[in-house]
Structure formats: C-alpha cells, structure tokens
Write a protein that holds these residues in place. Structure first.
Motif, PDB file in Angstrom:
ATOM      1  N   SER A   1      74.535  20.307  72.807  1.00  0.00           N
ATOM      2  CA  SER A   1      73.106  20.298  73.090  1.00  0.00           C
ATOM      3  C   SER A   1      72.723  21.501  73.952  1.00  0.00           C
ATOM      4  CB  SER A   1      72.712  19.006  73.801  1.00  0.00           C
ATOM      5  OG  SER A   1      72.945  17.887  72.972  1.00  0.00           O
TER       6      SER A   1
ATOM      7  N   VAL B   1      59.666  25.487  73.569  1.00  0.00           N
ATOM      8  CA  VAL B   1      59.007  25.618  72.276  1.00  0.00           C
ATOM      9  C   VAL B   1      58.066  26.823  72.313  1.00  0.00           C
ATOM     10  CG1 VAL B   1      57.431  24.537  70.616  1.00  0.00           C
ATOM     11  CG2 VAL B   1      59.152  23.139  71.812  1.00  0.00           C
TER      12      VAL B   1
ATOM     13  N   TYR C   1      59.699  23.912  64.506  1.00  0.00           N
ATOM     14  CA  TYR C   1      59.492  24.421  65.859  1.00  0.00           C
ATOM     15  C   TYR C   1      60.392  25.621  66.122  1.00  0.00           C
ATOM     16  CZ  TYR C   1      57.293  19.874  66.281  1.00  0.00           C
ATOM     17  OH  TYR C   1      56.480  18.774  66.076  1.00  0.00           O
TER      18      TYR C   1
ATOM     19  N   ILE D   1      62.088  27.737  68.878  1.00  0.00           N
ATOM     20  CA  ILE D   1      62.502  27.407  70.238  1.00  0.00           C
ATOM     21  C   ILE D   1      63.346  28.537  70.806  1.00  0.00           C
ATOM     22  CG2 ILE D   1      63.844  25.794  71.645  1.00  0.00           C
ATOM     23  CD1 ILE D   1      63.206  23.674  69.479  1.00  0.00           C
TER      24      ILE D   1
ATOM     25  N   ALA E   1      63.918  24.326  64.711  1.00  0.00           N
ATOM     26  CA  ALA E   1      64.357  22.941  64.806  1.00  0.00           C
ATOM     27  C   ALA E   1      63.261  22.020  64.309  1.00  0.00           C
ATOM     28  CB  ALA E   1      64.717  22.587  66.252  1.00  0.00           C
TER      29      ALA E   1
ATOM     30  N   LEU F   1      61.958  17.664  64.597  1.00  0.00           N
ATOM     31  CA  LEU F   1      62.084  16.499  65.467  1.00  0.00           C
ATOM     32  C   LEU F   1      63.067  15.499  64.885  1.00  0.00           C
ATOM     33  CD1 LEU F   1      58.352  15.757  66.375  1.00  0.00           C
ATOM     34  CD2 LEU F   1      60.065  16.829  67.828  1.00  0.00           C
TER      35      LEU F   1
ATOM     36  N   VAL G   1      62.441  21.272  75.816  1.00  0.00           N
ATOM     37  CA  VAL G   1      63.129  20.317  74.948  1.00  0.00           C
ATOM     38  C   VAL G   1      64.645  20.484  75.039  1.00  0.00           C
ATOM     39  CG1 VAL G   1      61.189  20.222  73.326  1.00  0.00           C
ATOM     40  CG2 VAL G   1      63.027  21.886  72.959  1.00  0.00           C
TER      41      VAL G   1
ATOM     42  N   THR H   1      67.816  20.458  72.384  1.00  0.00           N
ATOM     43  CA  THR H   1      68.123  20.543  70.965  1.00  0.00           C
ATOM     44  C   THR H   1      69.605  20.283  70.731  1.00  0.00           C
ATOM     45  OG1 THR H   1      68.646  22.907  70.991  1.00  0.00           O
ATOM     46  CG2 THR H   1      66.322  22.301  70.711  1.00  0.00           C
TER      47      THR H   1
ATOM     48  N   ILE I   1      65.396  18.454  67.574  1.00  0.00           N
ATOM     49  CA  ILE I   1      64.954  18.226  68.954  1.00  0.00           C
ATOM     50  C   ILE I   1      65.332  16.808  69.334  1.00  0.00           C
ATOM     51  CG2 ILE I   1      62.947  18.037  70.471  1.00  0.00           C
ATOM     52  CD1 ILE I   1      61.607  20.222  68.794  1.00  0.00           C
ATOM     53  N   GLU I   2      66.189  16.689  70.347  1.00  0.00           N
ATOM     54  CA  GLU I   2      66.686  15.391  70.786  1.00  0.00           C
ATOM     55  C   GLU I   2      65.747  14.708  71.774  1.00  0.00           C
ATOM     56  OE1 GLU I   2      69.281  13.658  70.003  1.00  0.00           O
ATOM     57  OE2 GLU I   2      70.767  14.972  69.081  1.00  0.00           O
TER      58      GLU I   2
ATOM     59  N   VAL J   1      62.153  15.461  74.715  1.00  0.00           N
ATOM     60  CA  VAL J   1      61.098  16.324  75.242  1.00  0.00           C
ATOM     61  C   VAL J   1      60.913  15.981  76.716  1.00  0.00           C
ATOM     62  CG1 VAL J   1      58.709  17.074  74.991  1.00  0.00           C
ATOM     63  CG2 VAL J   1      59.974  16.290  72.980  1.00  0.00           C
TER      64      VAL J   1
END
Length: 303
Positions: A2, A7, A15, A17, A27, A29, A49, A51, A61-62, A64
C-alpha cells in the motif's frame, strides 16, 4: 504494498494520484469504498488516499483520509438539493475575476467569498486582465473588499503585472483557483507554472461569458512547492450548508459590530432596532453593495 498519495484529478471513475515518492499512477475505487455514501462518487482532487497494487498491475483506492477543508457548493439543477465538492484539503481559495471581458460581478464574487468563509479557508481576490480598465475602475471594484479586510491582487498576463506576486502566494500552499469562465484562470496558471500548456478558452461576444476549458478540478503540483487546483469555470454559485443565522458572521465587516447590536448574536440585521450593522450601512461604513448581497443571500440560506 500500500502507498499514500494525493488525488490530482478524478474523471469517469478513474483517479490520477501522485504518490509520496513522486510517481503518478491511475487507480479506481475499491468496491466497498465506492458503495460507501460518504466516499463513493465523492473523491475529488486534493483528497489524501491509500492505494494498493493489484495482481494485474492496476491500482485501487483502499481508503480516503478525513479532509481538513473542502471547497463545496450546492450542485446546480432544479432537483433535490445536494452538495458538490470541488476540491479538498486546500489552504486558500484564489477567486479570479476579470476586470473586463467578462465584466466582474460583485454579487457572484460575494458568493465565492461566503464559500471560503463558511469553510474557514483564507480567500485571495485576484482581478485579472487589469490592463483592460483604468486603475481608478479597478480600485472602485476592489474597494469594498479591501475595506472588509480581504487580500487583493491585480494581474495581467499580457503586461506581466502581478504574476510574480501571485506565484509567491501560491508556492508552498495548497490552493484552489476558482471563478467564472473566461476570466483567465488557465492563462494565469500557464505563466505561473511555465510548461503546463493548459487550454485557454475564448469569451463569447454574444453572452460575454467564457467557454469552459476545465471540466473538473485538476490538482497541479508546483515546481516551487505546493499544489494549485485548477477548477471549472462556474456560472452559478449555490450556497451549501450555510444557515441564515450564521450568514452575518461570514461577512468580515459585520463581525466586529454584531456584539454592538441591541439583540447581539440573534440580530438578523434586516429590521431590528438598534442594529449596529444597519447603522454602519446607513453611514457608509459598510458599503451598501455588500449589505445588498447579504440580504439577497439570506433568502436562500437554510433556517
């Protein structure tokens, strides 16, 4: 593994990033994030975020992070009222209007300032295309805002006026550049950050309004440090989550007088006897044009 990032843009569910190591990735969501009403469809430029890479080489995206600030307005349209977040985690809002072509609109400027005040974000007013009007005309437009305590700046891409000062105010901060279409936001960014090559729109002679060249907010890293969000040109600025009882506190020139009103913080500044704000308007200490904006905006605020 990770990785944390910011963003830069959000278009069609994809997105861009910038990771902390400087790399830029695309990426989408993760499903559970997309289904969460607090985040799904609401991730915008400026969001921080986490990722994660996928086996096929893509990224998701893991999570926010909570926002420290946001620039939000009422979404346009006649349907059910909802919030439209334009950019997140910004330190200042740079509100750009043109001195002419299109003509500056003080009531619309006041709405942008209320968005800044209600989100507790510093505002800088930039009067661009300053070469198109006399110094006296520029001073006349800016005078009520200088009197209210706002920082103001006159700029001109054509004559290179105010560009270095604008750059210094953007460097090291996270700023949102906003304002109506056609006022020259992209032109300013092109000279502040050479090499961007942002597309520049023409102003329609028929309606004296700019054509849209930015369709969604895009966060641009600056070589001098910090970011600037280039936001879409707005033709209406609907207030979101601004309550009538709080509106007066979002006018800096009203704030010192509120405790002097006979009914102090419960005074609406519309009809009450002994209202210090109305007295200041009557004697010219508060410009009538600003008070008129206040009265008009009260009509659409939530109670």
């Amino acid at each position: 593994m990770s990785a944390a990032g910011t963003v830069l843009s959000a278009v069609g569910g994809t997105y861009q990033i910038q990771l902390q190591d400087g790399r830029t990735i695309e990426a989408v969501l993760r499903g559970r994030i997309k289904r969460d009403p607090k985040t799904g469809g609401q991730v915008v430029a400026g969001d921080n975020v986490i990722t994660a890479p996928q086996p096929d080489g893509s990224h998701v995206i893991e999570s926010v992070a909570p926002r420290r600030s946001q620039l939000a307005r009422r979404a346009p349209g006649a349907g059910r009222a909802r919030q439209k977040v334009i950019a997140a985690n910004i330190d200042q809002i740079v509100v750009v209007f043109a001195a002419s072509n299109p003509e500056p609109n003080s009531r619309m400027l006041d709405r942008f300032l209320i968005l800044a005040e209600s989100n507790d974000i510093t505002a800088l007013i930039v009067l661009n295309k300053s070469e198109l009007v006399s110094s006296a005309a520029a001073e006349e437009f800016l005078a009520p805002y200088i009197q209210a305590g706002y920082a103001t700046l006159r700029t001109s891409v054509r004559t290179d006026v105010g560009i270095d000062e604008l750059r210094s105010k953007l460097c090291g901060s996270s700023s949102a550049l906003t304002g109506p279409s056609g006022v020259g936001k992209s032109s300013l960014l092109n000279v502040v950050e050479p090499g961007l090559g942002l597309r520049i729109g023409e102003v329609s002679e028929a309606v004296n309004k700019g054509t849209h060249t930015t369709v969604s907010a895009k966060l641009i890293p600056l070589t001098c440090g910090g970011f600037v969000a280039d936001t879409p040109g707005l033709r209406e600025v609907g207030l979101w989550d601004v309550h009538a009882d709080d509106l007066g506190t979002y006018f800096p020139e009203f704030r010192p007088l509120i405790d002097e009103c006979r009914f102090d913080s419960s005074c609406t500044h519309t009809h009450e006897p002994g209202c210090a704000v109305r007295t200041a308007v009557a004697n010219g200490s508060i410009p009538a044009i600003r008070y008129d904006s206040y009265m008009r905006m009260r009509e659409e605020c939530t109670s």
